[in-house]
Design a protein around this motif. Structure first.
Motif, PDB file in Angstrom:
ATOM      1  N   SER A   1       0.970   4.368   1.308  1.00  0.00           N
ATOM      2  CA  SER A   1       1.151   4.731   2.498  1.00  0.00           C
ATOM      3  C   SER A   1       2.151   4.167   3.704  1.00  0.00           C
ATOM      4  O   SER A   1       2.632   4.353   4.292  1.00  0.00           O
ATOM      5  N   HIS A   2       2.638   3.093   3.335  1.00  0.00           N
ATOM      6  CA  HIS A   2       2.740   1.888   3.799  1.00  0.00           C
ATOM      7  C   HIS A   2       4.879   2.268   3.397  1.00  0.00           C
ATOM      8  O   HIS A   2       5.188   1.834   3.419  1.00  0.00           O
TER       9      HIS A   2
ATOM     10  N   LEU B   1      -1.530   1.583  -4.212  1.00  0.00           N
ATOM     11  CA  LEU B   1      -0.401   0.657  -3.954  1.00  0.00           C
ATOM     12  C   LEU B   1       1.105   1.700  -4.775  1.00  0.00           C
ATOM     13  O   LEU B   1       0.865   2.536  -5.693  1.00  0.00           O
TER      14      LEU B   1
ATOM     15  N   VAL C   1      -7.276   0.336  -4.641  1.00  0.00           N
ATOM     16  CA  VAL C   1      -6.403   0.938  -3.117  1.00  0.00           C
ATOM     17  C   VAL C   1      -5.521   1.963  -3.934  1.00  0.00           C
ATOM     18  O   VAL C   1      -5.117   0.974  -4.645  1.00  0.00           O
TER      19      VAL C   1
ATOM     20  N   ARG D   1       1.151  -0.738   0.389  1.00  0.00           N
ATOM     21  CA  ARG D   1      -0.271  -0.217  -0.417  1.00  0.00           C
ATOM     22  C   ARG D   1       0.605   1.308  -0.130  1.00  0.00           C
ATOM     23  O   ARG D   1       1.770   1.004   0.028  1.00  0.00           O
TER      24      ARG D   1
ATOM     25  N   HIS E   1      -2.767 -10.576  -2.140  1.00  0.00           N
ATOM     26  CA  HIS E   1      -4.632  -9.965  -2.792  1.00  0.00           C
ATOM     27  C   HIS E   1      -4.863  -9.829  -4.568  1.00  0.00           C
ATOM     28  O   HIS E   1      -3.133  -9.112  -4.863  1.00  0.00           O
TER      29      HIS E   1
ATOM     30  N   LEU F   1      -8.707  -5.742   3.290  1.00  0.00           N
ATOM     31  CA  LEU F   1      -9.206  -5.115   2.332  1.00  0.00           C
ATOM     32  C   LEU F   1     -10.669  -5.330   1.874  1.00  0.00           C
ATOM     33  O   LEU F   1     -10.783  -6.337   1.773  1.00  0.00           O
TER      34      LEU F   1
ATOM     35  N   GLU G   1       0.789  -9.261   1.378  1.00  0.00           N
ATOM     36  CA  GLU G   1       0.990  -7.904   2.743  1.00  0.00           C
ATOM     37  C   GLU G   1       1.056  -9.762   4.047  1.00  0.00           C
ATOM     38  O   GLU G   1       0.689 -10.732   4.169  1.00  0.00           O
TER      39      GLU G   1
ATOM     40  N   THR H   1       3.516   4.962  -7.739  1.00  0.00           N
ATOM     41  CA  THR H   1       2.147   4.279  -6.971  1.00  0.00           C
ATOM     42  C   THR H   1       1.429   4.401  -8.608  1.00  0.00           C
ATOM     43  O   THR H   1       1.640   4.755  -9.175  1.00  0.00           O
TER      44      THR H   1
ATOM     45  N   SER I   1      -3.238   2.975  -8.619  1.00  0.00           N
ATOM     46  CA  SER I   1      -3.955   2.461  -8.292  1.00  0.00           C
ATOM     47  C   SER I   1      -4.140   1.605  -8.897  1.00  0.00           C
ATOM     48  O   SER I   1      -4.456   1.113 -10.485  1.00  0.00           O
TER      49      SER I   1
END
Length: 350
Positions: free
Chosen positions: A280-281, A337, A335, A278, A306, A329, A320, A289, A291
């Motif tokens: 944000s991680h 990614l 998301v 993700r 996933h 999720l 993950e 990045t 989507s």
């Protein structure tokens, strides 16, 4: 016990019109643990049988140390062999099975007893000497086979799919045991398997075979992180193989607005599922990045896989861990990614 080098020089093996090994060359250093990894028919067992003397090379040379062993019978090669089916004598006790190669070498009774006990202690079966193979579990029988293979202190130890008949937990336990024994005795170990987990766990180097040739040989971490070809990337672990679009300056991943540098002839990108996170991680400044929409999730115990789909239809898998800040999720969720640029491995399309 000290290991000795094993060398293949341009070895080919043909069975009629079938080519089992094709100009196969490999040097295994003294005391090294090398695994020959490949699917059925890749040539890995043929190579092992040629070292052992169970099969003759059609052409080329094989040396153990500085001596060519072509034409030398198997009993004259001084190599230990652990077979897939244990190959124990059912009418003999554990101690008698382990002692057999020493008796064939006319070793004295007192020395046989000492060596057998030492070998059984090494495989943690010191109290099982009087039992017959039928009274042992599969894992115990394989330990006896291993003790028999090392009791005469061969400089080269060969193992042919010797864990494939065991259940997963027992295989993992014996992987550790075999590696421990290898480190203890110092023999040159050559292990044949189709199981990539065994190869990555146990080996100093792994040779990935296909069509009787070596696709790539390297340390396990290099094979996994930096596969040289599409075949190796797909065979070792799980990965996302992405057909990229050639553009000015390199390759573009369909659905992701970025260009990765590539050499002529490179058309495929390998991206391991655990390298996608993700957005944000992932704190790297040089991250890429994008989507995607979550299609489904698959529970794997400590991890979750996933399946996601980009806007252009490209499907990817990400993995993950379920610890720390993990939150589930929901299918259909959009998301954000990301992955690090250096984790996208550019491959030759073969």
């Amino acid at each position: 016990m000290r290991g000795t080098a094993v060398t293949f020089e341009g070895v080919s093996k043909r069975f009629g019109s079938v080519v089992a090994l094709d100009d196969f060359s490999l040097r295994i250093e003294p005391g090294e643990f090398v695994t020959l990894l490949g699917a059925s028919g890749s040539g890995k067992s043929t190579a092992l049988n040629i070292i052992a003397g169970f099969s003759d090379a059609t052409s080329g040379d094989v040396r153990i140390g500085n001596r060519s062993v072509l034409g030398v019978p198997s009993e004259g090669r001084n190599v230990g062999m652990v077979f897939q089916n244990f190959a124990l004598f059912p009418h003999m006790s554990v101690a008698e099975n382990v002692a057999f190669p020493l008796r064939m070498r006319k070793v004295g009774r007192a020395e046989i007893d000492e060596r057998v006990q030492r070998a059984l202690d090494m495989v943690r079966l010191g109290g099982f000497a009087a039992r017959k193979p039928a009274a042992l579990s599969g894992g115990q029988r394989q330990r006896v086979a291993l003790a028999r293979a090392v009791v005469f202190e061969p400089p080269v130890l060969l193992m042919d799919e010797c864990l494939s008949a065991l259940d997963l937990k027992l295989r993992e336990e014996l992987q550790e045991e075999i590696r421990r024994i290898h480190d203890q005795i110092g023999a040159t170990s050559i292990f044949v398997t189709h199981d990539q987990g065994e190869a990555l766990t146990m080996s100093d180097r792994v040779a990935v075979l296909a069509g009787g040739r070596i696709e790539q040989i390297d340390r396990p971490d290099v094979l996994y992180d930096r596969p040289a070809t599409r075949f190796v990337a797909d065979f070792i672990g799980r990965t996302n193989l992405i057909e990229a679009e050639p553009v000015a300056g390199g390759l573009r991943i369909p659905g992701i607005d970025t260009v990765l540098p590539a050499a002529p002839g490179q058309r495929v990108i390998s991206l391991r599922p655990e390298r996608i996170a993700r957005a944000s991680h992932l704190t790297d400044a040089d991250k890429i990045t994008f989507s995607a929409r979550l299609e489904q999730s698959s529970f794997q115990g400590a991890t979750v896989d996933h399946q996601v789909r980009l806007a252009n239809g490209t499907e990817l898998t990400l993995r993950e861990g379920r610890s720390g800040a993990f939150t589930p999720l929901q299918p259909g969720a959009e998301v954000a990614l990301a992955f690090r640029r250096q984790d996208a491995v550019i491959l030759a399309d073969r």
